[in-house]
Design a protein around this motif. Structure first.
Motif, PDB file in Angstrom:
ATOM      1  N   VAL A   6      11.901  62.341 -24.079  1.00  0.00           N
ATOM      2  CA  VAL A   6      11.217  61.693 -25.191  1.00  0.00           C
ATOM      3  C   VAL A   6      12.145  60.994 -26.232  1.00  0.00           C
ATOM      4  CG1 VAL A   6       9.750  62.212 -27.307  1.00  0.00           C
ATOM      5  CG2 VAL A   6       9.318  63.332 -25.015  1.00  0.00           C
ATOM      6  N   GLU A   7      13.476  61.560 -26.439  1.00  0.00           N
ATOM      7  CA  GLU A   7      14.343  61.235 -27.407  1.00  0.00           C
ATOM      8  C   GLU A   7      14.716  59.667 -27.151  1.00  0.00           C
ATOM      9  OE1 GLU A   7      14.155  64.423 -26.256  1.00  0.00           O
ATOM     10  OE2 GLU A   7      13.740  65.259 -28.154  1.00  0.00           O
ATOM     11  N   GLU A   8      15.063  59.696 -25.811  1.00  0.00           N
ATOM     12  CA  GLU A   8      15.758  58.466 -25.326  1.00  0.00           C
ATOM     13  C   GLU A   8      14.386  57.329 -25.345  1.00  0.00           C
ATOM     14  OE1 GLU A   8      17.424  58.732 -21.409  1.00  0.00           O
ATOM     15  OE2 GLU A   8      18.487  60.566 -22.110  1.00  0.00           O
ATOM     16  N   THR A   9      13.502  57.801 -25.011  1.00  0.00           N
ATOM     17  CA  THR A   9      12.225  56.877 -25.025  1.00  0.00           C
ATOM     18  C   THR A   9      12.047  56.132 -26.542  1.00  0.00           C
ATOM     19  OG1 THR A   9      11.043  57.732 -23.382  1.00  0.00           O
ATOM     20  CG2 THR A   9       9.665  56.768 -24.765  1.00  0.00           C
ATOM     21  N   VAL A  10      12.260  57.038 -27.611  1.00  0.00           N
ATOM     22  CA  VAL A  10      11.893  56.746 -28.891  1.00  0.00           C
ATOM     23  C   VAL A  10      13.139  55.801 -29.411  1.00  0.00           C
ATOM     24  CG1 VAL A  10      12.131  57.685 -31.294  1.00  0.00           C
ATOM     25  CG2 VAL A  10      10.566  58.754 -29.463  1.00  0.00           C
ATOM     26  N   LEU A  45      15.246  49.764 -33.347  1.00  0.00           N
ATOM     27  CA  LEU A  45      16.367  49.283 -34.005  1.00  0.00           C
ATOM     28  C   LEU A  45      16.319  49.297 -35.526  1.00  0.00           C
ATOM     29  CD1 LEU A  45      18.978  47.705 -33.231  1.00  0.00           C
ATOM     30  CD2 LEU A  45      17.452  45.667 -33.493  1.00  0.00           C
ATOM     31  N   ASP A  46      17.314  50.065 -35.937  1.00  0.00           N
ATOM     32  CA  ASP A  46      17.293  50.495 -37.333  1.00  0.00           C
ATOM     33  C   ASP A  46      16.137  50.957 -37.951  1.00  0.00           C
ATOM     34  OD1 ASP A  46      20.175  49.683 -37.235  1.00  0.00           O
ATOM     35  OD2 ASP A  46      19.261  47.494 -37.772  1.00  0.00           O
ATOM     36  N   ASN A  47      15.345  52.009 -37.264  1.00  0.00           N
ATOM     37  CA  ASN A  47      14.067  52.737 -37.599  1.00  0.00           C
ATOM     38  C   ASN A  47      13.037  51.710 -37.704  1.00  0.00           C
ATOM     39  OD1 ASN A  47      14.730  55.180 -37.348  1.00  0.00           O
ATOM     40  ND2 ASN A  47      15.506  55.257 -39.604  1.00  0.00           N
ATOM     41  N   GLN A  48      12.933  50.538 -36.904  1.00  0.00           N
ATOM     42  CA  GLN A  48      12.127  49.527 -36.910  1.00  0.00           C
ATOM     43  C   GLN A  48      11.562  49.255 -35.422  1.00  0.00           C
ATOM     44  OE1 GLN A  48      10.478  48.063 -39.573  1.00  0.00           O
ATOM     45  NE2 GLN A  48      11.864  49.550 -40.791  1.00  0.00           N
ATOM     46  N   LEU A  49      10.379  48.962 -35.087  1.00  0.00           N
ATOM     47  CA  LEU A  49      10.058  48.706 -33.711  1.00  0.00           C
ATOM     48  C   LEU A  49      10.998  47.502 -33.210  1.00  0.00           C
ATOM     49  CD1 LEU A  49       6.239  49.324 -33.993  1.00  0.00           C
ATOM     50  CD2 LEU A  49       7.854  50.558 -32.711  1.00  0.00           C
ATOM     51  N   LEU A  50      11.434  47.718 -32.077  1.00  0.00           N
ATOM     52  CA  LEU A  50      12.372  46.709 -31.478  1.00  0.00           C
ATOM     53  C   LEU A  50      11.460  45.646 -30.717  1.00  0.00           C
ATOM     54  CD1 LEU A  50      15.018  45.741 -30.392  1.00  0.00           C
ATOM     55  CD2 LEU A  50      14.749  47.316 -28.525  1.00  0.00           C
ATOM     56  N   TYR A  51      10.518  45.753 -30.144  1.00  0.00           N
ATOM     57  CA  TYR A  51       9.726  44.922 -29.297  1.00  0.00           C
ATOM     58  C   TYR A  51       8.617  44.431 -30.235  1.00  0.00           C
ATOM     59  CZ  TYR A  51      12.190  47.178 -25.730  1.00  0.00           C
ATOM     60  OH  TYR A  51      13.406  47.657 -24.916  1.00  0.00           O
ATOM     61  N   ASN A 100       2.371  62.366 -26.280  1.00  0.00           N
ATOM     62  CA  ASN A 100       2.341  62.818 -27.400  1.00  0.00           C
ATOM     63  C   ASN A 100       3.515  63.122 -28.445  1.00  0.00           C
ATOM     64  OD1 ASN A 100      -0.625  63.073 -27.332  1.00  0.00           O
ATOM     65  ND2 ASN A 100      -0.542  65.053 -26.090  1.00  0.00           N
ATOM     66  N   ASP A 101       4.379  63.328 -27.533  1.00  0.00           N
ATOM     67  CA  ASP A 101       5.618  63.555 -28.421  1.00  0.00           C
ATOM     68  C   ASP A 101       6.148  62.391 -28.688  1.00  0.00           C
ATOM     69  OD1 ASP A 101       5.659  66.532 -27.884  1.00  0.00           O
ATOM     70  OD2 ASP A 101       6.852  66.532 -25.920  1.00  0.00           O
ATOM     71  N   VAL A 102       6.410  61.181 -28.171  1.00  0.00           N
ATOM     72  CA  VAL A 102       6.747  60.100 -28.715  1.00  0.00           C
ATOM     73  C   VAL A 102       5.900  59.512 -29.996  1.00  0.00           C
ATOM     74  CG1 VAL A 102       6.736  57.525 -28.003  1.00  0.00           C
ATOM     75  CG2 VAL A 102       7.550  59.373 -26.137  1.00  0.00           C
ATOM     76  N   VAL A 103       4.304  59.737 -29.822  1.00  0.00           N
ATOM     77  CA  VAL A 103       3.800  59.120 -31.074  1.00  0.00           C
ATOM     78  C   VAL A 103       4.270  60.027 -32.121  1.00  0.00           C
ATOM     79  CG1 VAL A 103       1.479  59.372 -31.926  1.00  0.00           C
ATOM     80  CG2 VAL A 103       1.677  58.217 -29.570  1.00  0.00           C
ATOM     81  N   THR A 162       5.838  58.466 -35.302  1.00  0.00           N
ATOM     82  CA  THR A 162       5.342  58.470 -36.646  1.00  0.00           C
ATOM     83  C   THR A 162       6.409  59.083 -37.635  1.00  0.00           C
ATOM     84  OG1 THR A 162       3.284  59.200 -35.507  1.00  0.00           O
ATOM     85  CG2 THR A 162       3.623  59.905 -37.805  1.00  0.00           C
ATOM     86  N   ASP A 163       7.098  60.039 -37.371  1.00  0.00           N
ATOM     87  CA  ASP A 163       8.277  60.593 -38.098  1.00  0.00           C
ATOM     88  C   ASP A 163       9.310  59.473 -38.503  1.00  0.00           C
ATOM     89  OD1 ASP A 163       7.076  63.152 -38.177  1.00  0.00           O
ATOM     90  OD2 ASP A 163       8.440  63.827 -36.767  1.00  0.00           O
ATOM     91  N   ARG A 164       9.718  58.602 -37.587  1.00  0.00           N
ATOM     92  CA  ARG A 164      10.846  57.799 -37.730  1.00  0.00           C
ATOM     93  C   ARG A 164       9.979  56.309 -38.666  1.00  0.00           C
ATOM     94  NH1 ARG A 164      14.941  57.833 -33.870  1.00  0.00           N
ATOM     95  NH2 ARG A 164      15.895  56.143 -34.792  1.00  0.00           N
ATOM     96  N   LEU A 165       8.946  56.145 -38.189  1.00  0.00           N
ATOM     97  CA  LEU A 165       8.473  54.780 -38.895  1.00  0.00           C
ATOM     98  C   LEU A 165       7.788  55.283 -40.140  1.00  0.00           C
ATOM     99  CD1 LEU A 165       6.759  53.198 -35.586  1.00  0.00           C
ATOM    100  CD2 LEU A 165       8.743  52.622 -36.828  1.00  0.00           C
ATOM    101  N   GLN A 166       7.562  56.576 -40.350  1.00  0.00           N
ATOM    102  CA  GLN A 166       6.583  57.055 -41.608  1.00  0.00           C
ATOM    103  C   GLN A 166       5.347  56.267 -41.555  1.00  0.00           C
ATOM    104  OE1 GLN A 166       9.320  56.658 -44.705  1.00  0.00           O
ATOM    105  NE2 GLN A 166      10.500  58.312 -44.268  1.00  0.00           N
ATOM    106  N   ASN A 167       4.552  56.117 -40.379  1.00  0.00           N
ATOM    107  CA  ASN A 167       3.429  55.641 -40.212  1.00  0.00           C
ATOM    108  C   ASN A 167       2.661  55.893 -39.005  1.00  0.00           C
ATOM    109  OD1 ASN A 167       1.280  53.520 -39.982  1.00  0.00           O
ATOM    110  ND2 ASN A 167       2.474  52.002 -41.142  1.00  0.00           N
ATOM    111  N   GLU A 168       1.847  56.885 -39.129  1.00  0.00           N
ATOM    112  CA  GLU A 168       1.158  57.395 -37.970  1.00  0.00           C
ATOM    113  C   GLU A 168       0.275  56.249 -37.469  1.00  0.00           C
ATOM    114  OE1 GLU A 168      -1.846  60.973 -36.488  1.00  0.00           O
ATOM    115  OE2 GLU A 168      -1.312  60.982 -38.584  1.00  0.00           O
ATOM    116  N   GLU A 169      -0.499  55.541 -38.149  1.00  0.00           N
ATOM    117  CA  GLU A 169      -1.431  54.585 -37.701  1.00  0.00           C
ATOM    118  C   GLU A 169      -0.906  53.548 -36.539  1.00  0.00           C
ATOM    119  OE1 GLU A 169      -4.534  51.186 -38.933  1.00  0.00           O
ATOM    120  OE2 GLU A 169      -3.761  52.717 -40.449  1.00  0.00           O
ATOM    121  N   LEU A 170       0.508  52.930 -36.895  1.00  0.00           N
ATOM    122  CA  LEU A 170       1.187  52.056 -36.457  1.00  0.00           C
ATOM    123  C   LEU A 170       1.801  52.577 -35.243  1.00  0.00           C
ATOM    124  CD1 LEU A 170       2.817  49.292 -36.140  1.00  0.00           C
ATOM    125  CD2 LEU A 170       4.518  50.212 -37.413  1.00  0.00           C
ATOM    126  N   ALA A 171       2.366  54.061 -35.037  1.00  0.00           N
ATOM    127  CA  ALA A 171       2.768  54.646 -33.957  1.00  0.00           C
ATOM    128  C   ALA A 171       1.513  54.930 -32.926  1.00  0.00           C
ATOM    129  CB  ALA A 171       3.549  55.902 -34.293  1.00  0.00           C
TER     130      ALA A 171
END
Length: 146
Positions: free
Chosen positions: A21-25, A30-36, A53-56, A60-69
């Motif tokens: 999961v950590e590698e997937t995240v 890139l710099d706590n922003q979505l890369l793609y 579930n774990d990736v979401v 969510t924690d990294r982006l601070q945005n559950e809806e976006l995740a």
């Protein structure tokens, strides 16, 4: 970075099948922003069925945005182990296992689940046409999630 090419084109789905999961995240950010990204915004990320579930949660924690995740991450139809075994066996053209453990689908456009569903159908005795219908069904299910 090797995957930056996806930002510039019109892909709407990126497969991220990593061994943890950590590698997937990390492969998603890139710099706590979505890369793609493309001109429409974030590209949907298909992740292994067993990591969803774990990736979401971690995104969510990294982006601070559950809806976006939740809107960005899509659950694949296969686990990481299943896709890894298929890649190791060389059963799907263009499906490769990288040294890092990440499974990549070369020249992808629709997603890992669709490619493996097509292959699985042919292995189960379906004609190419029937397997194509299965792939189209899988793609339609994925698209309905967008």
């Amino acid at each position: 970075m090797k995957n930056m090419e996806y930002i510039k084109n019109e892909h709407f789905l990126q497969n991220i099948y990593c061994s943890s999961v950590e590698e997937t995240v990390e492969a998603s950010l890139l710099d706590n922003q979505l890369l793609y990204m493309n001109q429409l915004g974030p590209i949907k990320l298909e992740v292994a069925f067993d990591q969803y579930n774990d990736v979401v949660s971690k995104l969510t924690d990294r982006l601070q945005n559950e809806e976006l995740a939740r809107e960005t991450v899509k659950q694949g139809a296969f686990t990481y182990k299943q896709v890894r075994y298929i890649a190791q066996a060389g059963l799907v053209d263009g499906l490769i296992l990288e040294e890092s453990g990440r499974v990549q689908l070369l020249n992808e456009s629709l997603g890992m689940s669709a490619a493996v569903a097509f292959a699985q159908s042919t292995w189960n005795g379906a004609t190419r046409e029937e397997a194509g219908e299965c792939k189209i069904f899988c793609v339609n299910v994925l698209l309905s999630l967008f």
